[in-house]
Design an enzyme around this catalytic site. Structure first.
Site, PDB file in Angstrom:
ATOM      1  N   ASP A  15       0.831  -1.214   0.000  1.00  0.00           N
ATOM      2  CA  ASP A  15       0.000   0.000   0.000  1.00  0.00           C
ATOM      3  C   ASP A  15       0.863   1.261   0.000  1.00  0.00           C
ATOM      4  OD1 ASP A  15      -2.375   1.404  -0.029  1.00  0.00           O
ATOM      5  OD2 ASP A  15      -2.596   1.388   2.155  1.00  0.00           O
ATOM      6  N   ASN A  17       1.239   3.383  -2.979  1.00  0.00           N
ATOM      7  CA  ASN A  17       1.734   3.798  -4.307  1.00  0.00           C
ATOM      8  C   ASN A  17       1.202   5.175  -4.711  1.00  0.00           C
ATOM      9  OD1 ASN A  17       2.909   1.300  -4.511  1.00  0.00           O
ATOM     10  ND2 ASN A  17       1.402   0.453  -5.937  1.00  0.00           N
ATOM     11  N   ARG A  19       0.016   7.698  -2.822  1.00  0.00           N
ATOM     12  CA  ARG A  19       0.588   8.795  -2.021  1.00  0.00           C
ATOM     13  C   ARG A  19       2.047   9.048  -2.400  1.00  0.00           C
ATOM     14  NH1 ARG A  19      -0.877   6.137   3.366  1.00  0.00           N
ATOM     15  NH2 ARG A  19      -1.498   4.470   1.930  1.00  0.00           N
ATOM     16  N   ASN A  63     -10.827  -2.603  -4.855  1.00  0.00           N
ATOM     17  CA  ASN A  63     -10.066  -1.723  -5.771  1.00  0.00           C
ATOM     18  C   ASN A  63     -10.668  -1.702  -7.173  1.00  0.00           C
ATOM     19  OD1 ASN A  63      -6.838  -2.730  -4.407  1.00  0.00           O
ATOM     20  ND2 ASN A  63      -8.104  -0.979  -3.845  1.00  0.00           N
ATOM     21  N   ARG A 176       2.421  -4.925   6.094  1.00  0.00           N
ATOM     22  CA  ARG A 176       1.675  -3.893   5.364  1.00  0.00           C
ATOM     23  C   ARG A 176       2.484  -2.595   5.352  1.00  0.00           C
ATOM     24  NH1 ARG A 176      -4.579  -2.474   4.710  1.00  0.00           N
ATOM     25  NH2 ARG A 176      -4.323  -0.643   3.403  1.00  0.00           N
TER      26      ARG A 176
HETATM   27  C1  IPE Z   1      -5.188  -2.624   0.026  1.00  0.00           C
HETATM   28  O1  IPE Z   1      -4.939  -1.265  -0.139  1.00  0.00           O
HETATM   29  C2  IPE Z   1      -5.198  -3.310  -1.300  1.00  0.00           C
HETATM   30  C3  IPE Z   1      -3.901  -3.475  -1.943  1.00  0.00           C
HETATM   31  C4  IPE Z   1      -2.741  -3.080  -1.451  1.00  0.00           C
HETATM   32  C5  IPE Z   1      -3.914  -4.148  -3.230  1.00  0.00           C
HETATM   33  P1  IPE Z   1      -6.134  -0.197  -0.210  1.00  0.00           P
HETATM   34  O2  IPE Z   1      -5.497   1.121  -0.390  1.00  0.00           O
HETATM   35  O3  IPE Z   1      -7.136  -0.604  -1.212  1.00  0.00           O
HETATM   36  O4  IPE Z   1      -6.767  -0.345   1.227  1.00  0.00           O
HETATM   37  P2  IPE Z   1      -7.702   0.656   2.044  1.00  0.00           P
HETATM   38  O5  IPE Z   1      -8.785   1.136   1.104  1.00  0.00           O
HETATM   39  O6  IPE Z   1      -6.845   1.788   2.505  1.00  0.00           O
HETATM   40  O7  IPE Z   1      -8.212  -0.143   3.203  1.00  0.00           O
HETATM   41  C1  IPE Z   2      -1.815   0.198  -3.256  1.00  0.00           C
HETATM   42  O1  IPE Z   2      -1.555   1.551  -3.340  1.00  0.00           O
HETATM   43  C2  IPE Z   2      -1.948  -0.439  -4.622  1.00  0.00           C
HETATM   44  C3  IPE Z   2      -3.331  -0.721  -5.013  1.00  0.00           C
HETATM   45  C4  IPE Z   2      -4.352  -0.668  -4.221  1.00  0.00           C
HETATM   46  C5  IPE Z   2      -3.582  -1.093  -6.404  1.00  0.00           C
HETATM   47  P1  IPE Z   2      -2.713   2.611  -3.344  1.00  0.00           P
HETATM   48  O2  IPE Z   2      -3.131   2.877  -4.743  1.00  0.00           O
HETATM   49  O3  IPE Z   2      -3.813   2.234  -2.422  1.00  0.00           O
HETATM   50  O4  IPE Z   2      -1.939   3.863  -2.753  1.00  0.00           O
HETATM   51  P2  IPE Z   2      -2.473   4.916  -1.697  1.00  0.00           P
HETATM   52  O5  IPE Z   2      -2.933   4.152  -0.487  1.00  0.00           O
HETATM   53  O6  IPE Z   2      -3.579   5.674  -2.362  1.00  0.00           O
HETATM   54  O7  IPE Z   2      -1.294   5.764  -1.397  1.00  0.00           O
HETATM   55 MG    MG Z   3      -4.091   2.508  -0.428  1.00  0.00          MG
END
Ligand code: IPE
Ligand code: IPE
Ligand code: MG
Length: 230
Positions: A15, A17, A19, A63, A176
């Site tokens: 998690d 990416n 930000r 997602n 995580r």
């Molecule tokens: C969890 O991250 C899913 C993946 C890393 C693929 P999210 O960004 O979707 O999780 P939440 O929404 O903050 O719980």
């Molecule tokens: C996790 O990074 C990757 C996926 C869920 C595909 P995010 O896209 O959730 O990144 P943040 O949490 O918005 O920074």
């Molecule tokens: Mg995220």
């Protein structure tokens, strides 16, 4: 580190990416690309240090409701990875497994994922498990419905064999990145006794050394599984 203290199976919630990219005034897709590159490096590293299964949470069921543009970017990355990089994994005697409902993905992506599993080496000593359109709730409901259709009562072993993770040991450690303290629908059934490790580091910045730090932390813990302290 003594071999027995190295987790057999690590789950990785990649998690942060979006930000990471935002901090650089770049589009979210740039963060996903950097994250994918980091994942490739980490998988190689995990194999080297003796981890046998690495499950990378790549896309959750939730997602899938992200904006079309972001999803198209992610599918593009999957296409690229599963066409080229995956072959380098096979050369290193690693295999690919995919967990999740891939039938809901674009046809060509689903096909590539199927092929990557099918072409994997048979006697691999490392398994990279991609959780794609994966969600624990969907996985559990799918298993329950299959059990009902079969009209059978199940024990833990029988239920486990109906999950996407059939044949994969439960994760010993779940890491995580990105600062959130939750599982977000990742391996909720399988993680009943997993050790959890959270870091604020955004995924593209999560280095091999930081992965080792998580392993070291894991090695120092006492897993009791409900028994009294040794
Ligand atoms: C969890 O991250 C899913 C993946 C890393 C693929 P999210 O960004 O979707 O999780 P939440 O929404 O903050 O719980
Ligand atoms: C996790 O990074 C990757 C996926 C869920 C595909 P995010 O896209 O959730 O990144 P943040 O949490 O918005 O920074
Ligand atoms: Mg995220």
């Amino acid at each position: 580190m003594a071999e027995s203290r190295i987790p057999l199976h690590v789950g990785l919630i990649m998690d942060g990416n979006g930000r990471w990219a935002k901090k650089r005034l770049m589009p979210r897709s740039y963060g996903h690309k950097s994250g994918m590159n980091r994942m490739i490096g980490l998988a190689e590293h995990a194999q080297k240090v003796g981890v046998k299964y690495l499950t990378v949470y790549t896309l959750s069921t939730e997602n899938l409701s992200r904006p079309r543009e972001e999803l198209d970017g992610l599918f593009g990355l999957f296409r690229k990875y599963f066409k080229t990089n995956v072959k380098k994994l096979y050369e290193k005697n690693a295999r690919v497994k995919v967990i999740g409902n891939i039938s809901a993905l674009p046809d060509d992506v689903a096909k590539l994922l199927e092929e990557s599993q099918a072409s994997s080496p048979e006697n691999a000593d490392f398994t990279l498990v991609f959780a794609i359109n994966y969600g624990s709730r969907a996985e559990i409901l799918n298993a329950v419905n299959r059990a009902i259709e079969d009209g059978k009562k199940l024990d833990e072993r029988g239920f486990g064999s109906l999950l996407y993770t059939d044949g994969i040991p439960d994760p010993d450690l779940i890491v995580r990145t990105g600062g959130e303290l939750r599982l977000s629908n990742f391996l909720c059934y399988q993680s009943a006794y997993s050790e959890l490790y959270f870091t604020d580091t955004l995924f593209p910045d999560f280095s091999d050394e930081q992965f080792d730090k998580a392993l070291k932390d894991y090695a120092s813990r006492e897993r009791r599984f409900g028994k009294v302290q040794q």
